[in-house]
Design an enzyme around this catalytic site. Structure first.
Site, mmCIF file in Angstrom:
data_model
loop_
_atom_site.group_PDB
_atom_site.id
_atom_site.type_symbol
_atom_site.label_atom_id
_atom_site.label_comp_id
_atom_site.label_asym_id
_atom_site.label_seq_id
_atom_site.Cartn_x
_atom_site.Cartn_y
_atom_site.Cartn_z
ATOM 1 N N GLU A 135 0.846 -1.185 0.000
ATOM 2 C CA GLU A 135 0.000 0.000 0.000
ATOM 3 C C GLU A 135 0.889 1.245 0.000
ATOM 4 O O GLU A 135 1.758 1.393 0.852
ATOM 5 C CB GLU A 135 -0.882 -0.038 1.254
ATOM 6 C CG GLU A 135 -1.837 1.122 1.351
ATOM 7 C CD GLU A 135 -2.597 1.140 2.686
ATOM 8 O OE1 GLU A 135 -2.758 0.079 3.333
ATOM 9 O OE2 GLU A 135 -3.004 2.238 3.089
ATOM 10 N N THR A 182 -17.696 11.694 -11.556
ATOM 11 C CA THR A 182 -16.532 10.820 -11.770
ATOM 12 C C THR A 182 -15.280 11.582 -12.208
ATOM 13 O O THR A 182 -14.231 10.992 -12.358
ATOM 14 C CB THR A 182 -16.836 9.745 -12.838
ATOM 15 O OG1 THR A 182 -17.112 10.407 -14.067
ATOM 16 C CG2 THR A 182 -18.006 8.872 -12.442
ATOM 17 N N GLY A 348 -1.349 5.962 27.547
ATOM 18 C CA GLY A 348 -1.025 7.360 27.243
ATOM 19 C C GLY A 348 0.339 7.760 27.782
ATOM 20 O O GLY A 348 1.049 6.953 28.388
ATOM 21 N N CYS A 375 -1.745 -0.346 30.126
ATOM 22 C CA CYS A 375 -0.455 0.349 30.112
ATOM 23 C C CYS A 375 -0.480 1.542 31.077
ATOM 24 O O CYS A 375 -0.495 1.324 32.281
ATOM 25 C CB CYS A 375 -0.041 0.730 28.704
ATOM 26 S SG CYS A 375 1.751 0.846 28.579
ATOM 27 N N GLY A 377 -2.925 3.120 31.911
ATOM 28 C CA GLY A 377 -4.134 2.840 32.694
ATOM 29 C C GLY A 377 -3.830 1.911 33.864
ATOM 30 O O GLY A 377 -4.331 2.094 34.979
ATOM 31 N N HIS A 501 -0.210 -4.282 26.072
ATOM 32 C CA HIS A 501 -1.362 -3.829 25.284
ATOM 33 C C HIS A 501 -2.047 -5.020 24.611
ATOM 34 O O HIS A 501 -1.683 -5.365 23.480
ATOM 35 C CB HIS A 501 -0.913 -2.877 24.178
ATOM 36 C CG HIS A 501 -0.377 -1.575 24.645
ATOM 37 N ND1 HIS A 501 -1.121 -0.425 24.629
ATOM 38 C CD2 HIS A 501 0.843 -1.228 25.134
ATOM 39 C CE1 HIS A 501 -0.376 0.581 25.083
ATOM 40 N NE2 HIS A 501 0.808 0.115 25.394
ATOM 41 N N GLU A 503 -4.727 -5.098 23.162
ATOM 42 C CA GLU A 503 -5.482 -4.668 21.975
ATOM 43 C C GLU A 503 -4.709 -4.866 20.678
ATOM 44 O O GLU A 503 -5.310 -4.887 19.610
ATOM 45 C CB GLU A 503 -5.929 -3.202 22.120
ATOM 46 C CG GLU A 503 -4.842 -2.147 22.004
ATOM 47 C CD GLU A 503 -4.156 -1.830 23.328
ATOM 48 O OE1 GLU A 503 -4.198 -2.670 24.255
ATOM 49 O OE2 GLU A 503 -3.550 -0.735 23.432
HETATM 50 N N1 GLN Z 1 3.720 6.520 29.610
HETATM 51 C C1 GLN Z 1 3.799 5.195 30.160
HETATM 52 C C2 GLN Z 1 5.184 4.578 29.974
HETATM 53 O O1 GLN Z 1 5.930 5.010 29.124
HETATM 54 C C3 GLN Z 1 2.704 4.305 29.559
HETATM 55 C C4 GLN Z 1 2.835 4.150 28.076
HETATM 56 C C5 GLN Z 1 1.575 3.612 27.437
HETATM 57 O O2 GLN Z 1 0.478 3.722 27.997
HETATM 58 N N2 GLN Z 1 1.690 3.061 26.259
HETATM 59 O O3 GLN Z 1 5.536 3.676 30.668
#
Ligand code: GLN
Length: 535
Positions: A135, A182, A348, A375, A377, A501, A503
């Site tokens: 891609e 088009t 985050g 993470c 969280g 993670h 996810e």
């Molecule tokens: N900021 C945190 C760390 O670096 C968590 C990173 C994240 O949530 N991906 O450990």
């Protein structure tokens, strides 16, 4: 796979859908993406730029399209599946410094284009694949994608019938004129032709049905055979796109154009079960996602898709509510969270919005709502517990406060000397050993899992026994380094935090067990609430 007219038409979804169809016909397929920006990888990019950063098993920070590739194909991608202009140049410049070019002037053509071609052929040369879908990011006509298109032109010449170009364009509907147009498609095909590429197949993204006559007209103006002009009309879920493409014979057309006579039909049985479940789900499961990038739909792409898959396999419709962590306070937490059946505290970086995450976690813990920290969280779960249960009021992560006395989350030793930001986090898949009696082990149905990481900070081992004595158990650890990977409060309905993670490893055919179990816990909790309300 090239794109024209505008970006965001869904080249990644069309590539993934074609890959799904070819895989379901028994071929071995992979997809790679070329991004025309100068960053070496998207790891240093703010989510506001290109959405989530996806992570491959081998620890590459990648474009979020690789997430789509994996979710559709169920095949792991690697560093070789995502290449940027920056990486191409870096490699060419490294070769130049080593003297590999033997005194020659190093130029975009042939050196940069050769490097691009080398990267296209790399995956094919492994012998592991029958098809490599490449891609080309961006839109035809962009200055920055020119070297990629020149490489495509040369490759098509070299590979002959073993290659083809699918071009995705847009057919807008002008409401005032009540007409589909088009002309932008014709122009973008002209632009491709100008750089020497004749597309074999056109996929027209549209909001309304494009009449057959109009498609024939596009075919005629663009030198494409009429059956090879396919429409991609908006559908309720991206997971329907492979079927929509198959209905218009995209897979057969691709095979025939490459000199392969298609045999039978693709086996989409399991895929169809998933689609049937999407259609038949009536009841909702209400999940709240607390994070600071909630105004951006792509920032938590893999979490959204994992939750969606988990809801579908639990026969529910996902009702996902984004809760802005910067705006969440003691005063409104009850109002914002009390309608939720389960809450996710998002990953985050940095201080912004962190207090809202603590507020949400305290509320969730005290109200015993199924809660999943991922993470950052998970790190917030640990900090909130230290502050409010263990009485360590100044507990923090050294990411947020370098001088905190109670650094329950701390920088790993090997991270302390790192000054380069790009590609230096703990990245990629690591094993995790789970305690057999933990909720997490039960969810996975095994005690050894491998999940992907992207972080610098870790649970501080020195506090482990104090946490465990107070009720927050470390139920998963890395078998080699003993770093804590998973925490849970066993007395709660479902209160789990993972340093990794999950996810990044949830696909349509192999949904992640932890998401499945979290959503199941949320559904059970909703049932309990409903029963209590009836009493
Ligand atoms: N900021 C945190 C760390 O670096 C968590 C990173 C994240 O949530 N991906 O450990």
């Amino acid at each position: 796979m090239t794109g024209g007219v505008v970006s965001s038409l869904g080249k990644g979804i069309i590539s993934s859908s074609l890959a799904r169809l070819l895989l379901s016909r028994g071929y071995r397929v992979t997809i790679q993406k070329f991004d025309p920006y100068i960053n070496i990888d998207p790891g240093t990019l703010n989510p506001y730029e290109h959405g989530e950063c996806y992570v491959t098993v081998d620890g590459h920070e990648a474009d979020l399209d690789l997430g789509h590739y994996e979710r559709f194909t169920n095949i792991h991608t690697t560093r070789a599946n995502n290449i940027t202009t920056g990486r191409v140049y870096q490699s060419v410049i490294d070769k130049e410094r080593r003297g590999d070019y033997l005194g020659k002037t190093v130029q975009i053509i042939p050196h940069i284009t050769d490097e691009i071609k080398r990267n296209v052929k790399l995956l094919g040369n492994t012998g592991k694949f029958d098809f490599v879908i490449t891609e080309i990011g961006g839109t035809v006509g962009d200055i920055e994608s020119t070297p990629f298109l020149e490489a495509v032109r040369q490759l098509r010449w070299e590979l002959g019938q073993n290659s083809l170009c699918v071009h995705l364009t847009y057919v807008p509907y002008l409401r005032a004129a009540k007409e589909l147009k088009t002309k932008p498609t014709q122009h973008s095909v002209k632009q491709l032709q100008q750089v020497g590429i004749q597309p074999d197949i056109l996929v027209l993204r549209t909001e309304l049905e494009i009449p057959a006559g109009m498609r024939r007209k596009v075919a005629q103006f663009c030198n494409v055979s009429p059956e090879a002009v396919i429409q991609s009309i908006d559908v309720p879920t991206i997971y329907q796109v492979p079927l929509m493409m198959h209905d218009q014979h995209l897979d057969e057309i691709v095979l025939r154009k490459m000199g392969i006579e298609p045999q039978g039909e693709p086996n989409l049985e399991k895929w169809n079960i998933f689609l049937d479940k999407i259609k038949s789900a009536e009841k909702e499961v209400k999940i709240g996602l607390v994070g600071k990038y909630v105004e951006l739909q792509d920032a938590y792409k893999s979490i959204n898709e994992s939750l969606f898959q988990a809801a579908v396999y639990n026969d529910r419709k996902l009702k996902l509510t984004y809760i802005h962590s910067e705006k969440l306070t003691e005063a409104d937490v009850n109002e914002k969270l009390s309608g939720m059946d389960g809450v996710i505290i998002a990953p985050g970086f940095g201080q912004r919005g962190i207090e809202g995450k603590f507020t949400a976690l305290k509320w969730c813990r005290e109200h015993d709502v199924p809660t999943f920290g991922i993470c950052l969280g998970m790190q917030c779960m640990v900090i909130e517990f230290a502050r409010n249960v263990m009485g360590l009021e100044d507990a923090n992560s050294t990411e947020m406060d370098t001088k905190t006395k109670n650094n329950v989350i701390d920088l790993m030793e090997e991270q302390k000397s790192i000054s380069n930001m790009g590609g230096t986090m703990r990245l990629g898949a690591y094993d995790c050993q789970l305690l057999p009696q933990s909720k997490v082990a039960k969810a996975y149905g095994t005690t050894l899992v491998s999940e992907r990481h992207r972080h610098r900070f870790e649970f501080n081992e020195e506090y482990r026994s104090r946490f465990e004595a107070a009720g927050l158990k470390c139920v998963g650890e890395n078998p080699a380094t003993h770093l804590v990977e998973v925490v849970e409060i066993p007395e709660k309905r479902w209160y789990v935090g993972t340093q990794y993670h999950p996810e990044y490893q949830s696909t349509v055919l192999q949904p992640n067990p932890l998401f499945i179990d979290f959503v199941r816990a949320a559904i059970d909790y909703a049932g309990e609430k409903e029963a209590a309300a009836k009493k």
